[in-house]
Design a protein around this motif. Structure first.
Motif, PDB file in Angstrom:
ATOM      1  N   ARG A 104      -3.430 -16.286 -13.183  1.00 14.07           N
ATOM      2  CA  ARG A 104      -4.013 -15.950 -14.490  1.00 14.07           C
ATOM      3  C   ARG A 104      -4.512 -14.507 -14.534  1.00 14.07           C
ATOM      4  O   ARG A 104      -4.435 -13.831 -15.553  1.00 14.07           O
ATOM      5  CB  ARG A 104      -5.136 -16.922 -14.818  1.00 14.07           C
ATOM      6  CG  ARG A 104      -4.638 -18.300 -15.172  1.00 14.07           C
ATOM      7  CD  ARG A 104      -5.785 -19.210 -15.571  1.00 14.07           C
ATOM      8  NE  ARG A 104      -6.782 -19.377 -14.515  1.00 14.07           N
ATOM      9  CZ  ARG A 104      -6.731 -20.333 -13.589  1.00 14.07           C
ATOM     10  NH1 ARG A 104      -5.765 -21.202 -13.589  1.00 14.07           N
ATOM     11  NH2 ARG A 104      -7.673 -20.427 -12.680  1.00 14.07           N
ATOM     12  N   ALA A 105      -5.020 -14.028 -13.414  1.00 11.77           N
ATOM     13  CA  ALA A 105      -5.534 -12.656 -13.381  1.00 11.77           C
ATOM     14  C   ALA A 105      -4.399 -11.635 -13.490  1.00 11.77           C
ATOM     15  O   ALA A 105      -4.613 -10.522 -13.963  1.00 11.77           O
ATOM     16  CB  ALA A 105      -6.325 -12.427 -12.095  1.00 11.77           C
ATOM     17  N   VAL A 106      -3.217 -11.998 -13.076  1.00 11.06           N
ATOM     18  CA  VAL A 106      -2.066 -11.095 -13.189  1.00 11.06           C
ATOM     19  C   VAL A 106      -1.764 -10.818 -14.657  1.00 11.06           C
ATOM     20  O   VAL A 106      -1.491  -9.684 -15.048  1.00 11.06           O
ATOM     21  CB  VAL A 106      -0.831 -11.691 -12.476  1.00 11.06           C
ATOM     22  CG1 VAL A 106       0.435 -10.943 -12.846  1.00 11.06           C
ATOM     23  CG2 VAL A 106      -1.030 -11.680 -10.970  1.00 11.06           C
ATOM     24  N   VAL A 114      -2.222 -11.305  -0.577  1.00  8.89           N
ATOM     25  CA  VAL A 114      -1.252 -10.393  -1.188  1.00  8.89           C
ATOM     26  C   VAL A 114      -1.527 -10.256  -2.679  1.00  8.89           C
ATOM     27  O   VAL A 114      -1.548  -9.141  -3.217  1.00  8.89           O
ATOM     28  CB  VAL A 114       0.195 -10.881  -0.940  1.00  8.89           C
ATOM     29  CG1 VAL A 114       1.188 -10.131  -1.808  1.00  8.89           C
ATOM     30  CG2 VAL A 114       0.560 -10.735   0.531  1.00  8.89           C
ATOM     31  N   VAL A 115      -1.777 -11.371  -3.356  1.00  9.09           N
ATOM     32  CA  VAL A 115      -2.031 -11.326  -4.800  1.00  9.09           C
ATOM     33  C   VAL A 115      -3.325 -10.568  -5.077  1.00  9.09           C
ATOM     34  O   VAL A 115      -3.373  -9.725  -5.979  1.00  9.09           O
ATOM     35  CB  VAL A 115      -2.076 -12.748  -5.404  1.00  9.09           C
ATOM     36  CG1 VAL A 115      -2.514 -12.714  -6.861  1.00  9.09           C
ATOM     37  CG2 VAL A 115      -0.715 -13.423  -5.283  1.00  9.09           C
ATOM     38  N   LEU A 151      -3.501  -7.083  -7.245  1.00  6.03           N
ATOM     39  CA  LEU A 151      -4.351  -6.909  -8.424  1.00  6.03           C
ATOM     40  C   LEU A 151      -5.212  -5.657  -8.300  1.00  6.03           C
ATOM     41  O   LEU A 151      -5.355  -4.893  -9.260  1.00  6.03           O
ATOM     42  CB  LEU A 151      -5.220  -8.145  -8.635  1.00  6.03           C
ATOM     43  CG  LEU A 151      -4.468  -9.434  -8.979  1.00  6.03           C
ATOM     44  CD1 LEU A 151      -5.424 -10.610  -9.015  1.00  6.03           C
ATOM     45  CD2 LEU A 151      -3.722  -9.302 -10.283  1.00  6.03           C
ATOM     46  N   MET A 152      -5.769  -5.428  -7.129  1.00  8.45           N
ATOM     47  CA  MET A 152      -6.584  -4.228  -6.919  1.00  8.45           C
ATOM     48  C   MET A 152      -5.735  -2.966  -7.076  1.00  8.45           C
ATOM     49  O   MET A 152      -6.165  -1.984  -7.687  1.00  8.45           O
ATOM     50  CB  MET A 152      -7.229  -4.241  -5.534  1.00  8.45           C
ATOM     51  CG  MET A 152      -8.346  -5.253  -5.401  1.00  8.45           C
ATOM     52  SD  MET A 152      -9.255  -5.143  -3.840  1.00  8.45           S
ATOM     53  CE  MET A 152      -7.995  -4.983  -2.619  1.00  8.45           C
ATOM     54  N   GLN A 153      -4.527  -2.990  -6.534  1.00  9.15           N
ATOM     55  CA  GLN A 153      -3.648  -1.824  -6.635  1.00  9.15           C
ATOM     56  C   GLN A 153      -3.248  -1.556  -8.086  1.00  9.15           C
ATOM     57  O   GLN A 153      -3.190  -0.396  -8.512  1.00  9.15           O
ATOM     58  CB  GLN A 153      -2.395  -2.028  -5.766  1.00  9.15           C
ATOM     59  CG  GLN A 153      -2.677  -2.066  -4.289  1.00  9.15           C
ATOM     60  CD  GLN A 153      -3.305  -0.768  -3.792  1.00  9.15           C
ATOM     61  OE1 GLN A 153      -2.850   0.328  -4.112  1.00  9.15           O
ATOM     62  NE2 GLN A 153      -4.375  -0.888  -3.016  1.00  9.15           N
ATOM     63  N   LEU A 154      -2.964  -2.599  -8.846  1.00 10.04           N
ATOM     64  CA  LEU A 154      -2.615  -2.423 -10.255  1.00 10.04           C
ATOM     65  C   LEU A 154      -3.776  -1.811 -11.035  1.00 10.04           C
ATOM     66  O   LEU A 154      -3.573  -0.967 -11.904  1.00 10.04           O
ATOM     67  CB  LEU A 154      -2.204  -3.766 -10.877  1.00 10.04           C
ATOM     68  CG  LEU A 154      -0.859  -4.341 -10.430  1.00 10.04           C
ATOM     69  CD1 LEU A 154      -0.670  -5.751 -10.980  1.00 10.04           C
ATOM     70  CD2 LEU A 154       0.290  -3.433 -10.846  1.00 10.04           C
ATOM     71  N   ARG A 187       0.842  -1.202   0.000  1.00  9.34           N
ATOM     72  CA  ARG A 187       0.000   0.000   0.000  1.00  9.34           C
ATOM     73  C   ARG A 187       0.878   1.253   0.000  1.00  9.34           C
ATOM     74  O   ARG A 187       0.645   2.189  -0.769  1.00  9.34           O
ATOM     75  CB  ARG A 187      -0.938   0.023   1.201  1.00  9.34           C
ATOM     76  CG  ARG A 187      -1.822   1.272   1.246  1.00  9.34           C
ATOM     77  CD  ARG A 187      -2.751   1.283   2.435  1.00  9.34           C
ATOM     78  NE  ARG A 187      -3.627   0.138   2.474  1.00  9.34           N
ATOM     79  CZ  ARG A 187      -4.716  -0.034   1.722  1.00  9.34           C
ATOM     80  NH1 ARG A 187      -5.040   0.890   0.839  1.00  9.34           N
ATOM     81  NH2 ARG A 187      -5.459  -1.105   1.848  1.00  9.34           N
ATOM     82  N   LYS A 188       1.925   1.270   0.830  1.00  8.43           N
ATOM     83  CA  LYS A 188       2.837   2.421   0.860  1.00  8.43           C
ATOM     84  C   LYS A 188       3.514   2.620  -0.487  1.00  8.43           C
ATOM     85  O   LYS A 188       3.653   3.749  -0.965  1.00  8.43           O
ATOM     86  CB  LYS A 188       3.898   2.239   1.947  1.00  8.43           C
ATOM     87  CG  LYS A 188       3.394   2.422   3.339  1.00  8.43           C
ATOM     88  CD  LYS A 188       4.517   2.234   4.344  1.00  8.43           C
ATOM     89  CE  LYS A 188       3.994   2.302   5.754  1.00  8.43           C
ATOM     90  NZ  LYS A 188       5.037   2.038   6.752  1.00  8.43           N
TER      91      LYS A 188
END
Length: 195
Positions: free
Chosen positions: A85-87, A56-57, A61-64, A19-20
């Motif tokens: 796969r979602a990455v 973490v994954v 994904l949300m941050q990306l 997050r940081k």
């Protein structure tokens, strides 16, 4: 991104550090580079992983997804099969760098060895066959080890002796079955008499 500063051993610590990181990159146009991306982008369905890596994954994904257009994310991995796969869907462009072919390794070695004061007698094509499929990094490492062995020999070790010693070390680390399976040509292994 340095993973030693990102991945924590306590529950939720990795997400807090992520997050940081993402809060910071949102403040300025930047390029965010993740090397060895499989460390944090692993398949969530992996039964051998804990629930923490799944969180973490998901958080990653949300941050990306929430990054502004002025932030470019680049990720590299040698193990694309381990990524969730979602990455894959978060990246607009994917480049694959296949392992170099034998002739490409020979050209690479020629560029390195041509700067040495003396060149080994073994043909570089034969050397490439002996080592099997290697990456450029492994090919460079092999050359540096040969040269290092020769230099540390303080004039007592020839380049050919250093090369032979490194080849012996290489073949002791890699099983013969793997070397033979990876060879594109079926050249039989060199005997002591042929050295």
């Amino acid at each position: 991104v340095r993973y030693d500063a990102l991945i924590g051993s306590y529950l939720g610590e990795t997400n807090a550090r992520l997050r940081k990181l993402f809060d910071y990159v949102r403040t300025t146009p930047s390029v965010l580079f993740f090397d060895e991306f499989d460390a944090i982008g692993k398949e969530r369905g992996d039964t051998h992983e804990t629930g923490e890596i799944k969180r973490v994954v998901s958080f990653l994904l949300m941050q990306l997804d929430q990054l502004p257009s002025y932030v470019i994310v680049v990720a590299a991995t040698n193990h694309g099969e381990l990524l969730d796969r979602a990455v894959w869907r978060r990246f607009q462009m994917r480049l694959a760098f296949p392992a170099p072919k034998k002739n490409e390794i020979v050209v690479f070695w020629y560029r390195i060895i041509s700067a040495w004061p003396d060149a080994p007698k073994m043909a570089l094509g034969r050397l490439a066959s002996r080592l099997g499929n290697v990456s450029y990094a492994e090919a460079l490492d092999f050359c540096q080890n040969v040269r290092r062995r020769q230099i540390l020999g303080l004039g007592e070790v020839s380049v050919d002796e250093a090369l032979r010693a490194e080849l012996d070390l290489w073949t002791s680390r890699v099983t013969p079955e793997i070397i033979n399976a990876e060879r594109s040509d079926k050249t039989p292994p060199e005997t002591d008499a042929e050295r």
